[in-house]
Design a protein around this motif. Structure first.
Motif, PDB file in Angstrom:
ATOM      1  N   ASP A  11       0.845  -1.191   0.000  1.00 43.30           N
ATOM      2  CA  ASP A  11       0.000   0.000   0.000  1.00 43.30           C
ATOM      3  C   ASP A  11       0.882   1.243   0.000  1.00 43.30           C
ATOM      4  N   ALA A  12       0.399   2.299  -0.626  1.00 36.49           N
ATOM      5  CA  ALA A  12       1.133   3.557  -0.653  1.00 36.49           C
ATOM      6  C   ALA A  12       1.348   4.034   0.780  1.00 36.49           C
ATOM      7  N   PRO A  13       2.591   4.318   1.148  1.00 40.09           N
ATOM      8  CA  PRO A  13       2.850   4.764   2.512  1.00 40.09           C
ATOM      9  C   PRO A  13       2.311   6.167   2.745  1.00 40.09           C
ATOM     10  N   GLU A  14       1.990   6.437   3.987  1.00 38.71           N
ATOM     11  CA  GLU A  14       1.514   7.767   4.355  1.00 38.71           C
ATOM     12  C   GLU A  14       2.513   8.391   5.303  1.00 38.71           C
ATOM     13  N   GLY A  15       2.638   9.695   5.217  1.00 43.63           N
ATOM     14  CA  GLY A  15       3.520  10.406   6.127  1.00 43.63           C
ATOM     15  C   GLY A  15       4.966  10.372   5.673  1.00 43.63           C
ATOM     16  N   PRO A  16       5.818  11.006   6.448  1.00 45.35           N
ATOM     17  CA  PRO A  16       7.233  11.073   6.074  1.00 45.35           C
ATOM     18  C   PRO A  16       7.916   9.719   6.200  1.00 45.35           C
ATOM     19  N   ALA A  17       8.969   9.551   5.438  1.00 48.42           N
ATOM     20  CA  ALA A  17       9.742   8.309   5.504  1.00 48.42           C
ATOM     21  C   ALA A  17      10.442   8.218   6.851  1.00 48.42           C
ATOM     22  N   PRO A  18      10.485   7.025   7.443  1.00 44.57           N
ATOM     23  CA  PRO A  18      11.198   6.873   8.713  1.00 44.57           C
ATOM     24  C   PRO A  18      12.701   7.054   8.510  1.00 44.57           C
ATOM     25  N   LYS A  84      12.275 -16.363  10.019  1.00 45.84           N
ATOM     26  CA  LYS A  84      12.202 -17.811   9.819  1.00 45.84           C
ATOM     27  C   LYS A  84      11.682 -18.159   8.426  1.00 45.84           C
ATOM     28  N   VAL A  85      12.196 -19.260   7.884  1.00 43.27           N
ATOM     29  CA  VAL A  85      11.748 -19.756   6.585  1.00 43.27           C
ATOM     30  C   VAL A  85      10.229 -19.925   6.619  1.00 43.27           C
ATOM     31  N   GLY A  86       9.587 -19.483   5.550  1.00 37.10           N
ATOM     32  CA  GLY A  86       8.130 -19.512   5.469  1.00 37.10           C
ATOM     33  C   GLY A  86       7.513 -18.179   5.844  1.00 37.10           C
ATOM     34  N   GLY A  87       8.344 -17.253   6.303  1.00 37.65           N
ATOM     35  CA  GLY A  87       7.848 -15.952   6.740  1.00 37.65           C
ATOM     36  C   GLY A  87       7.861 -14.910   5.632  1.00 37.65           C
ATOM     37  N   ARG A  88       7.093 -13.860   5.875  1.00 35.01           N
ATOM     38  CA  ARG A  88       7.060 -12.679   5.001  1.00 35.01           C
ATOM     39  C   ARG A  88       7.291 -11.475   5.906  1.00 35.01           C
ATOM     40  N   ARG A  89       8.260 -10.663   5.535  1.00 29.10           N
ATOM     41  CA  ARG A  89       8.637  -9.515   6.351  1.00 29.10           C
ATOM     42  C   ARG A  89       8.712  -8.272   5.493  1.00 29.10           C
ATOM     43  N   LYS A  90       8.248  -7.162   6.061  1.00 26.75           N
ATOM     44  CA  LYS A  90       8.378  -5.862   5.392  1.00 26.75           C
ATOM     45  C   LYS A  90       9.503  -5.091   6.059  1.00 26.75           C
ATOM     46  N   LEU A  91      10.398  -4.558   5.229  1.00 33.49           N
ATOM     47  CA  LEU A  91      11.477  -3.704   5.700  1.00 33.49           C
ATOM     48  C   LEU A  91      11.311  -2.332   5.069  1.00 33.49           C
ATOM     49  N   VAL A  92      11.379  -1.292   5.881  1.00 33.24           N
ATOM     50  CA  VAL A  92      11.429   0.081   5.382  1.00 33.24           C
ATOM     51  C   VAL A  92      12.850   0.548   5.671  1.00 33.24           C
ATOM     52  N   VAL A  93      13.606   0.782   4.589  1.00 34.36           N
ATOM     53  CA  VAL A  93      15.048   0.976   4.683  1.00 34.36           C
ATOM     54  C   VAL A  93      15.411   2.417   4.302  1.00 34.36           C
ATOM     55  N   PRO A  94      15.939   3.183   5.270  1.00 36.70           N
ATOM     56  CA  PRO A  94      16.365   4.549   4.946  1.00 36.70           C
ATOM     57  C   PRO A  94      17.600   4.539   4.046  1.00 36.70           C
ATOM     58  N   LYS A 111      17.089   7.490  -1.548  1.00 38.04           N
ATOM     59  CA  LYS A 111      15.683   7.092  -1.431  1.00 38.04           C
ATOM     60  C   LYS A 111      15.473   6.097  -0.296  1.00 38.04           C
ATOM     61  N   THR A 112      14.350   6.282   0.409  1.00 35.84           N
ATOM     62  CA  THR A 112      13.909   5.291   1.376  1.00 35.84           C
ATOM     63  C   THR A 112      13.159   4.222   0.600  1.00 35.84           C
ATOM     64  N   LEU A 113      13.484   2.964   0.872  1.00 32.27           N
ATOM     65  CA  LEU A 113      12.940   1.848   0.111  1.00 32.27           C
ATOM     66  C   LEU A 113      12.114   0.941   1.005  1.00 32.27           C
ATOM     67  N   ILE A 114      11.057   0.378   0.435  1.00 36.15           N
ATOM     68  CA  ILE A 114      10.221  -0.591   1.140  1.00 36.15           C
ATOM     69  C   ILE A 114      10.356  -1.919   0.409  1.00 36.15           C
ATOM     70  N   PHE A 115      10.686  -2.948   1.173  1.00 35.81           N
ATOM     71  CA  PHE A 115      10.787  -4.295   0.618  1.00 35.81           C
ATOM     72  C   PHE A 115       9.807  -5.203   1.341  1.00 35.81           C
ATOM     73  N   VAL A 116       9.150  -6.081   0.587  1.00 35.56           N
ATOM     74  CA  VAL A 116       8.434  -7.200   1.183  1.00 35.56           C
ATOM     75  C   VAL A 116       9.203  -8.434   0.744  1.00 35.56           C
ATOM     76  N   ILE A 117       9.675  -9.187   1.741  1.00 34.99           N
ATOM     77  CA  ILE A 117      10.591 -10.305   1.505  1.00 34.99           C
ATOM     78  C   ILE A 117       9.949 -11.592   2.017  1.00 34.99           C
ATOM     79  N   ASP A 118       9.925 -12.601   1.152  1.00 35.84           N
ATOM     80  CA  ASP A 118       9.483 -13.948   1.546  1.00 35.84           C
ATOM     81  C   ASP A 118      10.741 -14.801   1.677  1.00 35.84           C
TER      82      ASP A 118
END
Length: 123
Positions: A11-18, A84-94, A111-118
């Protein structure tokens, strides 16, 4: 029972980047955990925080990637261990944990980047 993950949507992030790395588990896996020296097999999707534009996704190539974690950007090196294997994690990376400050020579510098990693596997 295997959890067959599908391509994530961000989803489109709201507010300033962390300014700090943000780690959010979307799905907690039940397999082995990644360590700082692991080689990880992942599917991922990356978008720019400010524009919401996708810049890369292993899903588009139809295959996961396998990398030593120590060869990846600092945000991944800090954000994946413990996952853990089988997980999905979101990282917001400055920028300082991704491709550095603006003008750094990479198209994603500054750029601040958002990753969703499986996490599919670790070795």
């Amino acid at each position: 029972m295997t959890n067959e993950l599908t391509r994530p949507e961000i989803d489109a992030p709201e507010g300033p980047a962390p300014t700090e790395l943000v780690i959010e588990d979307i799905v907690v896996g039940d397999g082995p955990a990644a360590g700082p020296d692991s080689t990880v097999n992942v599917h991922y999707l990356g978008v720019e925080h400010d524009s919401g534009e996708e810049f890369d996704a292993s899903w588009n190539r139809g295959q996961s990637i396998n990398f030593p974690l120590r060869n990846l950007v600092a945000g991944w090196q800090q954000g994946i261990p413990g996952m853990k294997v089988g997980g999905r994690r979101k990282l917001v990376v400055p920028p300082e944990l991704a491709y550095g400050p603006a003008g750094g020579g990479h198209r994603l510098s500054g750029k601040t980047l958002i990753f969703v990693i499986d996490l599919l596997g670790v070795s």
